[in-house]
Design a protein around this motif. Sequence first.
Motif, short mmCIF file in Angstrom:
data_model
loop_
_atom_site.label_atom_id
_atom_site.label_comp_id
_atom_site.label_asym_id
_atom_site.label_seq_id
_atom_site.Cartn_x
_atom_site.Cartn_y
_atom_site.Cartn_z
N ALA B 89 46.69 42.39 36.35
CA ALA B 89 47.11 41.88 35.44
C ALA B 89 46.26 42.06 33.36
N GLN B 90 46.57 41.79 32.46
CA GLN B 90 46.48 41.53 31.58
C GLN B 90 46.52 39.66 30.97
N VAL B 91 45.44 39.43 30.43
CA VAL B 91 45.46 38.14 30.68
C VAL B 91 44.37 37.56 29.26
N THR B 92 44.80 36.89 28.49
CA THR B 92 43.67 36.27 27.81
C THR B 92 42.47 35.23 28.24
N LEU B 93 41.53 36.13 27.66
CA LEU B 93 40.00 34.99 28.47
C LEU B 93 39.71 34.83 26.94
N CYS B 94 39.19 33.17 27.08
CA CYS B 94 38.35 32.90 26.33
C CYS B 94 36.73 31.66 26.69
N LEU B 95 36.04 32.68 26.40
CA LEU B 95 34.46 32.12 26.57
C LEU B 95 33.79 31.23 25.49
N PHE B 96 32.71 29.98 25.15
CA PHE B 96 32.96 28.89 24.16
C PHE B 96 32.19 28.54 24.82
N ASP B 97 30.96 27.98 23.68
CA ASP B 97 29.92 27.26 23.74
C ASP B 97 30.59 26.31 22.40
N GLN B 98 29.49 25.23 22.44
CA GLN B 98 29.68 24.32 21.57
C GLN B 98 29.51 25.13 19.66
N ARG B 101 33.27 30.87 19.77
CA ARG B 101 34.22 31.13 20.71
C ARG B 101 34.92 32.82 20.51
N TYR B 102 34.78 33.09 21.82
CA TYR B 102 35.09 34.39 21.64
C TYR B 102 36.53 34.44 23.30
N GLU B 103 37.14 35.31 21.59
CA GLU B 103 38.82 35.43 23.09
C GLU B 103 39.63 37.39 22.45
N TRP B 104 39.29 37.17 24.15
CA TRP B 104 40.03 38.85 24.10
C TRP B 104 41.08 38.99 25.12
N LEU B 105 41.60 40.09 24.97
CA LEU B 105 42.59 40.40 26.19
C LEU B 105 41.69 41.36 27.11
N GLY B 106 41.84 41.01 28.76
CA GLY B 106 41.40 42.30 29.64
C GLY B 106 42.58 42.13 31.13
N TRP B 107 42.12 42.88 31.47
CA TRP B 107 42.76 43.00 32.67
C TRP B 107 41.74 42.35 33.77
N VAL B 108 42.07 41.85 34.59
CA VAL B 108 41.28 41.12 35.84
C VAL B 108 42.53 41.49 36.90
N GLY B 109 41.54 40.60 37.64
CA GLY B 109 42.30 40.78 38.98
C GLY B 109 43.09 39.62 39.55
N PHE B 110 43.96 39.24 40.79
CA PHE B 110 44.36 37.91 40.91
C PHE B 110 44.50 38.27 42.83
N THR B 111 43.66 37.28 43.50
CA THR B 111 44.02 37.57 45.02
C THR B 111 44.39 36.08 46.01
N ALA B 112 45.34 36.97 46.43
CA ALA B 112 45.50 35.43 47.19
C ALA B 112 44.36 34.87 48.70
N ALA B 113 43.06 35.59 48.80
CA ALA B 113 42.18 35.54 49.40
C ALA B 113 41.53 33.80 49.15
N ARG B 114 40.45 32.93 49.54
CA ARG B 114 40.10 32.31 49.30
C ARG B 114 39.16 32.45 48.22
N LEU B 115 39.28 31.56 46.63
CA LEU B 115 38.55 32.48 46.01
C LEU B 115 37.78 30.73 45.34
N ASN B 116 36.62 30.38 46.10
CA ASN B 116 36.28 29.30 45.36
C ASN B 116 35.88 29.10 43.49
N ARG B 117 35.42 29.94 42.99
CA ARG B 117 35.61 29.66 41.25
C ARG B 117 35.77 31.47 41.06
#
Lengths: 79, 151
Positions: B89-98, B101-117
């Motif tokens: 699905a397409q989601v908004t992601l944001c990475l930032f430090d002090q 800040r960068y924010e964009w729309l990107g395709w990411v995957g989602f899994t039902a498998a255990r994913l700690n991070r």
Amino acid sequence: MNQNGHRLDYALHMENRRNFPRDELNRFIGKHIAFSFDGSRIVASGEDLRELEANLVAAGIDPSRVVFDYVDPPDLVIL
Amino acid sequence: MSLRFPYDLQQVPYPVVSLGGRWVRPRPIVPVLIAGTGVPILLYGRLDSAADDTIFSEHLAARIGVDLTEAPTGVATGVASGPVTVRYAQVTLCLFDQHQRYEWLGWVGFTAARLNRPLLGFAGCLQFFTTTFHGDLEVAELAVNRLYPGT
């Protein structure tokens, strides 16, 4: 970072996160945890994200006002 | 300007042979915000230049307002894990430090498998950055590249 009016002070969060007491963190090995926005406290934990979120809600804590993390088992190599 | 993330130094209970006897594992773990149409979630993810996709736990999808009912699917596998189904699905992601800040729309995957991070891999994330893993400094540095679609 400002989402829904909630502000995360990145510098403060990371400073507190880096200095977070190891002994305290070790209590949560293998668990999903939620840090307070300032990184100074672990406000909830759970075996998985679902349980963590349920515990946050049960404690009256807004899940959008925490930072989710996981405490890696210290003896595991991550590939 | 680039984002700079010092590695997270995770203590281990024994000297790490492969690191010359150090008592920590340096890992490029960074805060990332993921948002759909609902409430955004802030969490720590792992920068992974070997991961083809950016992957989150499926539990988060409903939380952030992403409907995966009709989502395109794929199969993913890790170095030491079997194949798992991933829904995209397409989601908004944001990475930032002090500083940045960068924010964009990107395709990411989602899994039902255990994913700690979450895994912050190429598609959806690292494709938009020139990423330098400073092994000596134990710092990851991300500078947006010409493909960066965000703000």
